[in-house]
Write a protein that holds these residues in place. Structure first.
Motif, PDB file in Angstrom:
ATOM      1  N   LYS A  18      10.762  -0.836   2.447  1.00  0.00           N
ATOM      2  CA  LYS A  18      10.145  -1.047   3.755  1.00  0.00           C
ATOM      3  C   LYS A  18       9.285  -2.313   3.700  1.00  0.00           C
ATOM      4  N   PRO A  19       9.236  -3.102   4.770  1.00  0.00           N
ATOM      5  CA  PRO A  19       8.380  -4.293   4.822  1.00  0.00           C
ATOM      6  C   PRO A  19       6.969  -3.919   5.285  1.00  0.00           C
ATOM      7  N   ALA A  20       6.198  -3.294   4.382  1.00  0.00           N
ATOM      8  CA  ALA A  20       4.880  -2.768   4.774  1.00  0.00           C
ATOM      9  C   ALA A  20       3.777  -3.105   3.783  1.00  0.00           C
ATOM     10  N   PHE A  21       4.097  -3.766   2.669  1.00  0.00           N
ATOM     11  CA  PHE A  21       3.096  -4.064   1.643  1.00  0.00           C
ATOM     12  C   PHE A  21       2.364  -5.346   2.037  1.00  0.00           C
ATOM     13  N   MET A  22       1.317  -5.199   2.855  1.00  0.00           N
ATOM     14  CA  MET A  22       0.615  -6.347   3.435  1.00  0.00           C
ATOM     15  C   MET A  22      -0.677  -5.869   4.069  1.00  0.00           C
ATOM     16  N   ILE A  36       3.749   7.734  -0.176  1.00  0.00           N
ATOM     17  CA  ILE A  36       3.841   6.387  -0.747  1.00  0.00           C
ATOM     18  C   ILE A  36       5.284   5.893  -0.717  1.00  0.00           C
ATOM     19  N   PHE A  37       6.223   6.772  -1.085  1.00  0.00           N
ATOM     20  CA  PHE A  37       7.636   6.393  -1.053  1.00  0.00           C
ATOM     21  C   PHE A  37       8.103   6.127   0.370  1.00  0.00           C
ATOM     22  N   ASN A  38       7.678   6.939   1.300  1.00  0.00           N
ATOM     23  CA  ASN A  38       8.087   6.752   2.701  1.00  0.00           C
ATOM     24  C   ASN A  38       7.630   5.396   3.243  1.00  0.00           C
ATOM     25  N   LYS A  39       6.497   4.926   2.735  1.00  0.00           N
ATOM     26  CA  LYS A  39       5.923   3.691   3.269  1.00  0.00           C
ATOM     27  C   LYS A  39       6.412   2.447   2.526  1.00  0.00           C
ATOM     28  N   TYR A  40       6.623   2.554   1.207  1.00  0.00           N
ATOM     29  CA  TYR A  40       6.866   1.350   0.413  1.00  0.00           C
ATOM     30  C   TYR A  40       8.235   1.311  -0.272  1.00  0.00           C
ATOM     31  N   PHE A  93       8.523  -9.929   5.759  1.00  0.00           N
ATOM     32  CA  PHE A  93       7.613 -10.141   4.635  1.00  0.00           C
ATOM     33  C   PHE A  93       7.091  -8.785   4.151  1.00  0.00           C
ATOM     34  N   GLY A  94       6.650  -8.733   2.878  1.00  0.00           N
ATOM     35  CA  GLY A  94       6.057  -7.512   2.339  1.00  0.00           C
ATOM     36  C   GLY A  94       7.058  -6.404   2.072  1.00  0.00           C
ATOM     37  N   LEU A  95       8.328  -6.751   1.885  1.00  0.00           N
ATOM     38  CA  LEU A  95       9.360  -5.761   1.559  1.00  0.00           C
ATOM     39  C   LEU A  95       9.229  -5.377   0.088  1.00  0.00           C
ATOM     40  N   THR A  96       9.201  -4.084  -0.208  1.00  0.00           N
ATOM     41  CA  THR A  96       8.977  -3.623  -1.577  1.00  0.00           C
ATOM     42  C   THR A  96       9.908  -2.481  -1.959  1.00  0.00           C
ATOM     43  N   ILE A  97       9.887  -2.168  -3.254  1.00  0.00           N
ATOM     44  CA  ILE A  97      10.543  -0.993  -3.798  1.00  0.00           C
ATOM     45  C   ILE A  97       9.670  -0.475  -4.932  1.00  0.00           C
ATOM     46  N   ILE A  98       9.913   0.749  -5.358  1.00  0.00           N
ATOM     47  CA  ILE A  98       9.062   1.405  -6.349  1.00  0.00           C
ATOM     48  C   ILE A  98       9.861   1.700  -7.607  1.00  0.00           C
ATOM     49  N   GLY A  99       9.235   1.467  -8.768  1.00  0.00           N
ATOM     50  CA  GLY A  99       9.880   1.746 -10.039  1.00  0.00           C
ATOM     51  C   GLY A  99       8.960   2.496 -10.970  1.00  0.00           C
ATOM     52  N   THR A 100       9.510   2.965 -12.078  1.00  0.00           N
ATOM     53  CA  THR A 100       8.725   3.653 -13.091  1.00  0.00           C
ATOM     54  C   THR A 100       8.475   2.715 -14.263  1.00  0.00           C
ATOM     55  N   ILE A 101       7.594   3.097 -15.180  1.00  0.00           N
ATOM     56  CA  ILE A 101       7.232   2.218 -16.289  1.00  0.00           C
ATOM     57  C   ILE A 101       8.168   2.464 -17.469  1.00  0.00           C
TER      58      ILE A 101
END
Length: 335
Positions: free
Chosen positions: A307-311, A300-304, A326-334
């Protein structure tokens, strides 16, 4: 990497035809739109570029849209962030979600319309509760009036008065862009009327501070079993993520968008036609996921992660093999 800074105001229109005489006002709504930048690079070099990363930049610092889950109390300056809570039986929804965002207040709230610096953004990704934002950058608009001039008489044309809503960047603000190939040019012409942006090359990787907290965020996600994906640029739809289940989301007002496609015959441009209209999910939208299979977290981290892959794949802008940005994302915690 390059930085693009405008000399003056500019306009990124929504792709709708604008005909002076039939219409008197041309609207421009700002969001990080990679298409004008990508289109000029392709046209200039007669090559096919991909955009791997794009953000705003000011004084050598990256800026990102304030995540839409961060609110401000309407009559005070206090920031407020939500807690993720499981839906009980009294909560009725048509959405297939299991959690809600609870702000634990009855006061009126409003969105923060602006962009935050990378250091503040890192705190947010790590799950720190933000009490204030010091370096908030806002994008201003500026209405200008024009009139068509006759090419033969050099006089004004009757009935051709119109106004346009231009975008004005604060001083030193620009676009930070990473292409998949080197590009050598002193300027870009972007958007309606081909406004000039000066080009500066940057050797330093300015996303380093984000990469430095990647492992810390992974560790927190393994503990809490929930993570969130934040949109850094708009997208067309939410993809299915293997090993995770969507449990909540906060998204902004959809952006109605259409670009332009040039049609060629024997390397000669024959026509320029608008694409179909897309309803884009805006940057700053946040999607919460329950981690169901921890072995998929690295994937999941490798993809999102940046990376512009959330689409979902749609012609012509949404292609993970040839990303437009488009679809560029990053990941965070709650929290």
């Amino acid at each position: 990497m390059i930085v693009l800074k405008p000399y003056d105001v500019f306009i990124f229109s929504d792709g709708k035809p604008f005909n002076k005489g039939e219409e008197t006002f041309r609207e421009s709504v700002f969001f990080i739109n990679p298409i004008p930048i990508l289109s000029f690079a392709n046209k200039l070099t007669k090559n096919k570029f991909n955009i791997q990363f794009i953000s705003l930049i000011k004084d050598n610092t990256l800026y990102f849209k304030v995540p839409l889950e961060i609110k401000k109390l309407k009559y005070r300056q206090n920031l407020i962030t939500p807690k993720l809570k499981t839906i009980d039986e009294t909560y009725i929804t048509k959405e297939d979600i299991t959690h809600i965002l609870d702000y634990e207040t009855e006061e009126k709230m409003e969105d923060l319309s602006g962009y935050i610096d990378v250091d503040t953004f890192v705190k947010y990704l790590k799950g720190e509760d933000l009490k204030s934002i010091e370096n908030l950058v806002r994008i201003n608009s500026e209405i200008r009036t024009g009139i068509e001039l006759s090419k033969t008489t050099r006089t004004t044309v009757e009935g051709m008065l119109y106004s346009q809503n231009f975008i004005r960047f604060p001083e030193n603000l620009g676009f930070y862009v990473k292409f998949d190939k080197e590009i050598d040019t002193d300027f870009f012409t972007l958007g309606g009327e081909g406004k000039i942006f000066k080009t500066e090359k940057v050797q330093e990787n300015l996303t380093k501070s984000l990469e430095n907290v990647k492992d810390e965020i992974k560790t927190k996600i393994k503990q809490k079993k929930i993570f969130k994906i934040i949109l850094l640029t708009p997208t067309n739809a939410m993809p299915k993520i293997e090993g995770a289940k969507l449990v909540a989301k906060v998204i902004g007002k959809p952006i109605t968008y259409s670009g332009w496609i040039s049609h060629y015959k024997d390397e000669l441009k024959t026509s320029v036609l608008p694409t179909r209209i897309f309803r884009l999910i805006p940057e700053g939208s946040v999607f919460y996921y329950q981690l169901e299979d921890e072995s998929k977290l690295e994937e999941i981290f490798n993809k999102y992660w940046l990376k512009p892959a959330f689409m979902i794949k749609e012609y012509p802008y949404f292609d993970t093999n040839n990303p437009s940005g488009f679809g560029l994302t990053i990941i965070g915690t709650i929290y």
